[in-house]
Design a protein around this motif. Structure first.
Motif, PDB file in Angstrom:
ATOM      1  N   ALA A 162       0.814  -1.217   0.000  1.00  0.00           N
ATOM      2  CA  ALA A 162       0.000   0.000   0.000  1.00  0.00           C
ATOM      3  C   ALA A 162       0.851   1.272   0.000  1.00  0.00           C
ATOM      4  O   ALA A 162       0.636   2.156  -0.832  1.00  0.00           O
ATOM      5  N   PRO A 163       1.850   1.390   0.917  1.00  0.00           N
ATOM      6  CA  PRO A 163       2.630   2.639   0.877  1.00  0.00           C
ATOM      7  C   PRO A 163       3.478   2.789  -0.385  1.00  0.00           C
ATOM      8  O   PRO A 163       3.725   3.913  -0.826  1.00  0.00           O
ATOM      9  N   TYR A 166       0.876   4.002  -2.873  1.00  0.00           N
ATOM     10  CA  TYR A 166       0.427   5.327  -2.442  1.00  0.00           C
ATOM     11  C   TYR A 166       1.465   6.381  -2.814  1.00  0.00           C
ATOM     12  O   TYR A 166       1.142   7.425  -3.389  1.00  0.00           O
ATOM     13  N   ARG A 183      10.197  -0.765   6.755  1.00  0.00           N
ATOM     14  CA  ARG A 183       8.819  -1.237   6.585  1.00  0.00           C
ATOM     15  C   ARG A 183       8.706  -2.727   6.948  1.00  0.00           C
ATOM     16  O   ARG A 183       7.725  -3.153   7.543  1.00  0.00           O
TER      17      ARG A 183
ATOM     18  N   VAL B 157       1.949   8.387   7.641  1.00  0.00           N
ATOM     19  CA  VAL B 157       1.325   8.331   6.314  1.00  0.00           C
ATOM     20  C   VAL B 157       1.431   6.917   5.752  1.00  0.00           C
ATOM     21  O   VAL B 157       0.446   6.347   5.257  1.00  0.00           O
ATOM     22  N   ASP B 158       2.640   6.334   5.828  1.00  0.00           N
ATOM     23  CA  ASP B 158       2.846   4.987   5.279  1.00  0.00           C
ATOM     24  C   ASP B 158       1.955   3.953   5.977  1.00  0.00           C
ATOM     25  O   ASP B 158       1.445   3.027   5.342  1.00  0.00           O
ATOM     26  N   SER B 159       1.778   4.088   7.286  1.00  0.00           N
ATOM     27  CA  SER B 159       1.076   3.052   8.060  1.00  0.00           C
ATOM     28  C   SER B 159      -0.439   3.236   8.075  1.00  0.00           C
ATOM     29  O   SER B 159      -1.172   2.252   8.175  1.00  0.00           O
ATOM     30  N   LEU B 161      -2.525   6.316   6.357  1.00  0.00           N
ATOM     31  CA  LEU B 161      -3.212   6.903   5.211  1.00  0.00           C
ATOM     32  C   LEU B 161      -3.031   6.062   3.949  1.00  0.00           C
ATOM     33  O   LEU B 161      -3.985   5.836   3.195  1.00  0.00           O
ATOM     34  N   ALA B 162      -1.785   5.575   3.735  1.00  0.00           N
ATOM     35  CA  ALA B 162      -1.506   4.822   2.508  1.00  0.00           C
ATOM     36  C   ALA B 162      -2.424   3.606   2.349  1.00  0.00           C
ATOM     37  O   ALA B 162      -3.034   3.434   1.292  1.00  0.00           O
ATOM     38  N   PRO B 163      -2.568   2.742   3.375  1.00  0.00           N
ATOM     39  CA  PRO B 163      -3.465   1.594   3.162  1.00  0.00           C
ATOM     40  C   PRO B 163      -4.931   1.988   3.004  1.00  0.00           C
ATOM     41  O   PRO B 163      -5.686   1.301   2.307  1.00  0.00           O
ATOM     42  N   TYR B 165      -6.070   4.727   1.392  1.00  0.00           N
ATOM     43  CA  TYR B 165      -6.222   5.152  -0.002  1.00  0.00           C
ATOM     44  C   TYR B 165      -5.987   3.981  -0.951  1.00  0.00           C
ATOM     45  O   TYR B 165      -6.648   3.851  -1.974  1.00  0.00           O
ATOM     46  N   TYR B 166      -5.017   3.120  -0.620  1.00  0.00           N
ATOM     47  CA  TYR B 166      -4.746   1.942  -1.454  1.00  0.00           C
ATOM     48  C   TYR B 166      -5.996   1.067  -1.558  1.00  0.00           C
ATOM     49  O   TYR B 166      -6.395   0.651  -2.643  1.00  0.00           O
ATOM     50  N   ARG B 167      -6.615   0.799  -0.414  1.00  0.00           N
ATOM     51  CA  ARG B 167      -7.817  -0.034  -0.436  1.00  0.00           C
ATOM     52  C   ARG B 167      -8.924   0.619  -1.260  1.00  0.00           C
ATOM     53  O   ARG B 167      -9.619  -0.047  -2.036  1.00  0.00           O
ATOM     54  N   ILE B 169      -8.740   2.779  -3.735  1.00  0.00           N
ATOM     55  CA  ILE B 169      -8.475   2.966  -5.164  1.00  0.00           C
ATOM     56  C   ILE B 169      -8.097   1.671  -5.864  1.00  0.00           C
ATOM     57  O   ILE B 169      -8.486   1.423  -6.998  1.00  0.00           O
ATOM     58  N   PHE B 170      -7.317   0.812  -5.214  1.00  0.00           N
ATOM     59  CA  PHE B 170      -6.741  -0.332  -5.914  1.00  0.00           C
ATOM     60  C   PHE B 170      -7.464  -1.646  -5.678  1.00  0.00           C
ATOM     61  O   PHE B 170      -7.404  -2.535  -6.504  1.00  0.00           O
ATOM     62  N   ARG B 183      -4.148  -0.994  12.950  1.00  0.00           N
ATOM     63  CA  ARG B 183      -3.153  -0.185  12.238  1.00  0.00           C
ATOM     64  C   ARG B 183      -2.470   0.800  13.191  1.00  0.00           C
ATOM     65  O   ARG B 183      -1.278   1.038  13.087  1.00  0.00           O
TER      66      ARG B 183
END
Lengths: 192, 192
Positions: A162-163, A166, A183, B157-159, B161-163, B165-167, B169-170, B183
């Motif tokens: 995900a990151p 992202y 990570r 952000v990596d831990s 927000l990223a997942p 938005y990843y979930r 969109i992707f 999380r």
């Protein structure tokens, strides 16, 4: 570059499977070339067909919508291109894999394909992640086969994939040098 | 719905700032409506202008490209809509915030705006994340102001927000019920 004549008007020069594969390759290449040259909203099936040297109906017959075609190109671009690492440890596998995926995502042409596929918003998610999930699952299962303990696939996707995606799509912030190790530590626990 | 006459041909009925704000609102609303109705590649400035009741030149004067307009709509849609939580603890703030962002991302119209902005690929990243980064930074800084220790913004952000938005969109995989807590535990360390 092939013209309409090359692919459409030389009957009987190859088996149908051969022609079909050539059309597919030419159309995929045309999409990748055009996405590298133009803003994504400039793409259209007639433009793609002209670049590929086929008639638009040939494209529509195989990919009913532009979204279907973009999903197919993304699935093809983001599968089979990375070898799943096999370093002997889960930690080593995951660190190598994160670095490999980051390197892959540094290719602007690959990102253009991903952005276009995301915009098309195919039901069920982007075709650009299926192979990545399968690779993660394979590494986690291999560790379990060795008798080790491994986190679940969802946690690995949330923490590692995900990151990476992202950053590539939303922030354009490249991962710093030690990022893969940090990570993986966050997912598996710091090394003892 | 306002027509071209309403916004363009009634001179002197409002201060310039007032008319400018009305044009902006009408164009933003037109983009959001059309993205909810059509595939993103069907969007065009003439179509948006017609829906907003303004002339296309009015749109081009303010937003030179469709990508500029989509970035502006995304920045507007994804800022000021969430209140930064203030529960008294960093852990509580982050858990509440993750749940709020997840709820926000469950709106298909918001996702359509995000997908279109991602496709436009504005230099420097998507306008849909700036406000989210600012909110995370505010929560982390508040904890430091209380004398507590907080992870860095990049790690948050990596831990978190990223997942999310990843979930969205992707993968279109909704986060499971305990996801926010898990999380935040992964980021801050499990609660003692």
């Amino acid at each position: 570059m092939p013209t309409a004549q090359t692919l459409e008007e030389v009957p009987g020069t190859a088996r149908p499977g051969g022609r079909s594969a050539r059309v597919r390759a030419a159309v995929h290449r045309a999409v990748e070339e055009l996405l590298a040259e133009l803003p994504p909203d400039a793409l259209s099936v007639p433009l793609i067909a002209a670049r590929a040297g086929v008639h638009p109906t040939t494209v529509y017959r195989r990919w009913p919508t532009l979204g279907d075609l973009l999903a197919a190109v993304a699935a093809s671009r983001f599968s089979g291109d990375l070898v799943t690492p096999d370093t002997g440890t889960l930690r080593g596998d995951l660190e190598t894999w994160v670095s490999d995926v980051a390197t892959d995502l540094a290719d602007p042409d690959a990102l253009a394909v991903m952005r276009a596929a995301v915009a098309a918003g195919t039901q069920g998610g982007c075709a650009c992640v299926a192979d990545r999930h399968a690779q993660l699952a394979a590494m986690l299962e291999r560790e379990q086969g060795r008798g080790g303990s491994a986190p679940g696939l969802e946690a690995a996707v949330d923490s590692l994939l995900a990151p990476l995606y992202y950053r590539a799509i939303f922030t354009e912030a490249a991962a710093p040098p030690d990022w893969a190790r940090e990570r993986v530590d966050a997912l598996l626990g710091a090394r003892s």
